[in-house]
Scaffold this motif. Structure first.
Motif, mmCIF file in Angstrom:
data_model
loop_
_atom_site.group_PDB
_atom_site.id
_atom_site.type_symbol
_atom_site.label_atom_id
_atom_site.label_comp_id
_atom_site.label_asym_id
_atom_site.label_seq_id
_atom_site.Cartn_x
_atom_site.Cartn_y
_atom_site.Cartn_z
ATOM 1 N N GLN A 124 0.793 -1.212 0.000
ATOM 2 C CA GLN A 124 0.000 0.000 0.000
ATOM 3 C C GLN A 124 0.836 1.278 0.000
ATOM 4 O O GLN A 124 0.440 2.277 -0.590
ATOM 5 C CB GLN A 124 -0.933 -0.011 1.211
ATOM 6 N N PHE A 125 2.009 1.228 0.658
ATOM 7 C CA PHE A 125 2.863 2.427 0.692
ATOM 8 C C PHE A 125 3.186 2.875 -0.732
ATOM 9 O O PHE A 125 3.119 4.051 -1.062
ATOM 10 C CB PHE A 125 4.149 2.154 1.461
ATOM 11 N N GLY A 126 3.554 1.917 -1.566
ATOM 12 C CA GLY A 126 3.892 2.278 -2.940
ATOM 13 C C GLY A 126 2.664 2.580 -3.774
ATOM 14 O O GLY A 126 2.667 3.469 -4.620
ATOM 15 N N MET A 127 1.587 1.834 -3.542
ATOM 16 C CA MET A 127 0.402 2.000 -4.383
ATOM 17 C C MET A 127 -0.281 3.338 -4.116
ATOM 18 O O MET A 127 -0.604 4.069 -5.049
ATOM 19 C CB MET A 127 -0.572 0.840 -4.144
ATOM 20 N N ASN A 128 -0.527 3.667 -2.848
ATOM 21 C CA ASN A 128 -1.310 4.866 -2.541
ATOM 22 C C ASN A 128 -0.486 6.041 -2.053
ATOM 23 O O ASN A 128 -0.968 7.168 -2.035
ATOM 24 C CB ASN A 128 -2.359 4.545 -1.475
#
Lengths: 495, 349
Positions: free
Chosen positions: A75-79
């Protein structure tokens, strides 16, 4: 709602959900390891039955903790790709090390524990659950080090050429003073959850067995083979762990409050909705309950403990506690020209959502105290061989595990909301951390998918968990050493 | 070797670990309805037994296998933050699908045996099948697109959408991963079981292997003709030869060698991908000036040094204890090793 709000909601939903399972994993792995080792040392069949029974509940819970953790990692990279770019140099390292040191240990040795019956020697088998437990603690340590950096950045420098924060001292990140008190706080609260799950489950079963034994049609055989003492033992152990860990939570939480006042004074002010600074020598009160809005004008405290806030924040009953108004002015002066392009469009107000911080702080403490009180009551009622069957114990059995689990949620919501508008305190605001290339539609899609999926899985998980609770501990069966095993016989355990 | 290059190589190692290990897990999951379905099973009871045999070949190890991708993701974050940020935000929907698939598959593996009802098992069987097929395919699409290049602008942001990734070569990449993992998984099943399942798995491997050989050959050719260099042609050749050798060994019933062959194939395919990429980590199709490279995407040398020390100490330890679990669970499984279904009513006294 814009993409930032959606991304924040998604992070909140997925993270709070994930952290329902994490403390159970940490706490139960400890209890199961203790039960398993007790069997190896004493050869008392009860310990093995308890280890296997709570081990089953542990694996049901672990599965969901693991899969929801996958989402966190991505999620850190995605959002939050701009956040990832900004702190990757610092934040990525503990995450990668968490996977390498902790996740491999947990997953590999849990596989060994689950399938190890009759395949590995008993001592080694018990050791595998201890290794799983160590893995869970390591995992907590590294992810909390990463979170503590966000609360109180240390061991870095800001590089104006790249516009990124760069790591200069990894040891400082791992021994951040926020981290050194947050880790034991979280570890104790996880033990509290583990103890409360064991207490709640065993209390329910003890009560069921005791009632069954006292039914008119109960035979002598029922009475002789009753498992009351088995579950009574587990109930008391769980209650004792809940109580002891609860003291640890309170002690570490107290230190945490003082460090928080030092590094994030706004968060402490927000915890009390304290607008005007309470000067030294006066002593700020702590309000237990307040009605009216918490905007600093119309609040009416119903129950107030004099000078307690000063004590929580500073260790002195008359210490100075700075208020929101002062801090807001100070932050505006300090961060108005930070020189960091990523914080250039910072919000002008540096105040978190006060009702959220105010109430979650109280709910966190209240849930913990209530769980500890139940544990103390259960220890008292089960003293000297007593096995009470009062109906209210059933409600206590249900409430006991839920209280510390939700207490954990409230604590996290408090500490994360209390940091706002910062994503990394003093360095980067939350609004500047989101992924610029991800559209509103994409975030809505993922949020809907996660929410529906997680909701459905919660139902499946809880039903399965309760089915296995009702099933109770299996009858004792002496485990085989690998040397006595018939090569063609069915496996002791298989999927 | 400078630190960014070292970490580029280490990421290739982590992806190799992931695709070799979870590759056969995916294969086993995709073979559920095949080796445990009407094509091979005598009746419903036999199908159920076969499915449990299949699941137990990976039972104790699949979870540890999956950690390789978490480590690869974390290591990308730590060593190449810009690569992690651009790829994970750019490939938003495929990654969402991969996550959902992995969640359902993992729970399927863990929960399937926990209730005896056929309806319960049937639902999780679907989760295991689709949850294995979808990530295998999507990782193929995603990684092939990384190698081929995607639209990345001056701010290092991905400017395409889902359909940018679904070009013919990307789709071919997805199919290759599926065919390769099916074969790898079938050979793993043949290696870990005995009796009828073993023989059937070998037959399946021969069939899917032929398809995989043709598809993978075409993909490596397309990629090589586009951007090949001597080293990548060499690893492509190793991949092709190892795969042919694996199929030959499979035909002769030498499952150990066949499995080594497919593992080498996957490893040298990953090597080919990384060699094609080097020195980029994510080339831009808009302008070569916007390429993410091992230098402009990397962390500082201090971070990379810390990470290198940790990796140097702990990776061998992980490999040792993971290897040991494979040794502990080395016994071949047959239907007679599968115990009765679980009983859910309160244990009788």
């Amino acid at each position: 709602m814009d993409a930032t709000d959606l991304a924040r909601w998604q992070f909140a939903i997925t993270t709070v959900y994930h952290f329902l399972f994490v403390p159970v994993t940490i706490g139960l792995s400890f209890v199961v390891a203790v039960f398993h080792s007790a069997w190896v040392r004493t050869a008392n069949p009860d310990w093995l039955r308890l280890a296997k029974f709570f081990g089953k509940l542990f694996t049901i819970n672990f599965a969901l903790g693991l899969v929801t953790g996958l989402v966190q990692e991505f999620q850190f990279g995605m959002n939050w790709s701009d956040y990832s770019r900004f702190v990757g140099d610092i934040f990525g390292a503990p995450l990668a090390i968490e996977a390498l040191l902790a996740f491999f240990l947990e997953s590999t040795f849990l596989g060994l524990w689950i399938f190890g019956w009759g395949r590995i020697p008993q001592r080694l088998h018990a050791a595998t659950m201890w290794i799983v437990h160590v893995g869970t603690l390591l995992s907590a340590y590294f992810i909390l080090a990463a979170n503590s950096f966000m609360q109180h950045p240390v061991g870095y420098r800001f590089n104006p050429a790249t516009g990124r924060a760069e790591l200069t001292d990894f040891w400082a990140v791992l021994t951040n003073k926020v981290q050194l008190v947050t880790f034991p706080h979280i570890a104790f609260s996880a033990y509290m959850v583990g103890g409360a799950v064991v207490m709640g489950v065993a209390l329910h079963l003890m009560r069921r067995e005791a009632r069954r034994r006292s039914e008119p049609e109960a035979t002598d055989r029922d009475a002789a083979g009753s498992d009351v003492s088995l579950y009574r033992r587990a109930t008391r152990l769980g209650a004792a762990l809940t109580l002891v860990a609860g003291l640890g939570v309170a002690a570490t939480g107290d230190i945490q409050g003082k460090i928080m006042t030092e590094v994030q004074p706004m968060k402490m002010a927000a915890a009390e909705a304290l607008y005007e600074t309470s000067p030294a020598g006066v002593g700020a009160p702590f309000s237990v309950l307040t009605i009216g809005s918490l905007d600093g004008q119309r609040a009416t405290p119903l129950i107030e403990v004099p000078r307690l806030l000063s004590f929580l924040a500073t260790g002195s009953f008359t210490g100075e506690v700075r208020g929101i108004t002062d801090l807001k002015a100070e932050y505006a002066a300090r961060y108005g020209a930070s020189g960091n392009p990523l914080t250039a469009d910072r919000e002008t107000a540096y105040v978190p959502n006060i009702p959220t911080t105010y109430w979650t702080f109280r709910l966190m403490i209240g849930a913990g105290v209530a769980a500890a009180a139940i544990a103390a009551a259960v220890l008292w009622l089960t003293r000297k061989g007593r096995a009470p069957t009062a109906r209210w114990l059933l409600y206590a059995a249900v409430a006991a595990p839920l209280l510390p689990v939700f207490g954990n949620s409230f604590g996290w919501i408090f500490t994360e909301v209390g940091r706002q508008p910062w994503l990394v305190f003093g360095l980067m605001t939350t609004a500047t951390g989101v992924s610029p290339s991800v559209s509103v539609g994409e975030v809505i899609t993922s949020m809907v998918v996660y929410t529906l999926l997680y909701g459905a899985l919660a139902v499946v998980e809880v039903k399965l968990f309760l089915t296995y609770v009702r099933r109770g501990a299996e009858p004792f069966e002496a485990p085989k050493e690998p040397s006595d095993l018939d090569e063609d016989a069915p496996l002791v355990f298989a999927y | 070797m400078d630190l960014p290059t070292l970490w580029f190589v280490l990421l290739a190692v982590l992806w190799t670990g992931y695709l070799v290990l979870e590759g056969f897990d995916f294969g086993v999951g995709m073979l559920f309805p095949v080796l445990g379905g009407r094509a091979f099973a005598a009746d419903a009871q036999d199908a159920e037994k076969r499915r449990r045999v299949l699941l137990n070949t990976i039972g104790p190890v699949w979870d540890g296998n999956e950690v390789w991708v978490i480590t690869a993701g974390g290591a990308t974050f730590a060593a190449f933050p810009h690569w992690y940020a651009t790829m994970f935000s750019g490939f938003y929907l495929p990654l969402l699908l991969i996550l959902v698939a992995l969640i359902l598959r993992n729970l399927g593996i863990d929960y399937r045996h926990k209730r005896p009802e056929q309806a319960w098992k049937g639902r999780w069987d679907k989760a295991i099948f689709w949850g294995s097929l979808a990530p295998a395919f999507l990782w193929g699409v995603a990684l092939t697109n990384v190698v081929r290049g995607v639209p990345i602008d001056a701010r290092k942001e991905f400017t395409g959408n889902l359909f940018t990734l679904l070009g013919p070569v990307g789709l071919l990449g997805g199919l290759v991963f599926v065919a390769l993992f099916l074969t790898h998984g079938a050979i793993f099943v043949a290696l870990k079981t005995d009796g009828p399942v073993r023989a059937d798995a070998r037959r399946v491997a021969a069939l899917t292997g032929t398809v995989a050989l043709a598809l993978a050959g075409a993909l490596l050719l397309v990629l090589g003709l586009g951007q090949g260099k001597p080293a990548s042609w060499a690893t492509s050749a190793v991949a092709a030869l190892a795969f042919a050798a694996a199929l030959l060994a499979n035909a002769r019933g030498r499952e150990g060698w066949a499995f080594t062959g497919t593992a080498v194939t996957i490893a040298s395919s990953v090597a080919t991908y990384f060699l094609l990429l080097y020195p980029n980590v994510m080339p831009s199709t808009i302008s070569p000036a916007y390429n993410l490279t091992i230098d402009n995407a990397a962390s500082t040398s201090y971070t990379l040094t810390v990470m290198s020390i940790v990796a140097a100490v702990f990776t061998p330890v992980v490999v040792l204890y993971q290897g040991w679990t494979y040794w502990v669970f080395r016994k071949r499984l047959t239907a007679q090793h599968i115990p009765e279904d679980v009983h859910l009513q309160a244990a009788a006294r």
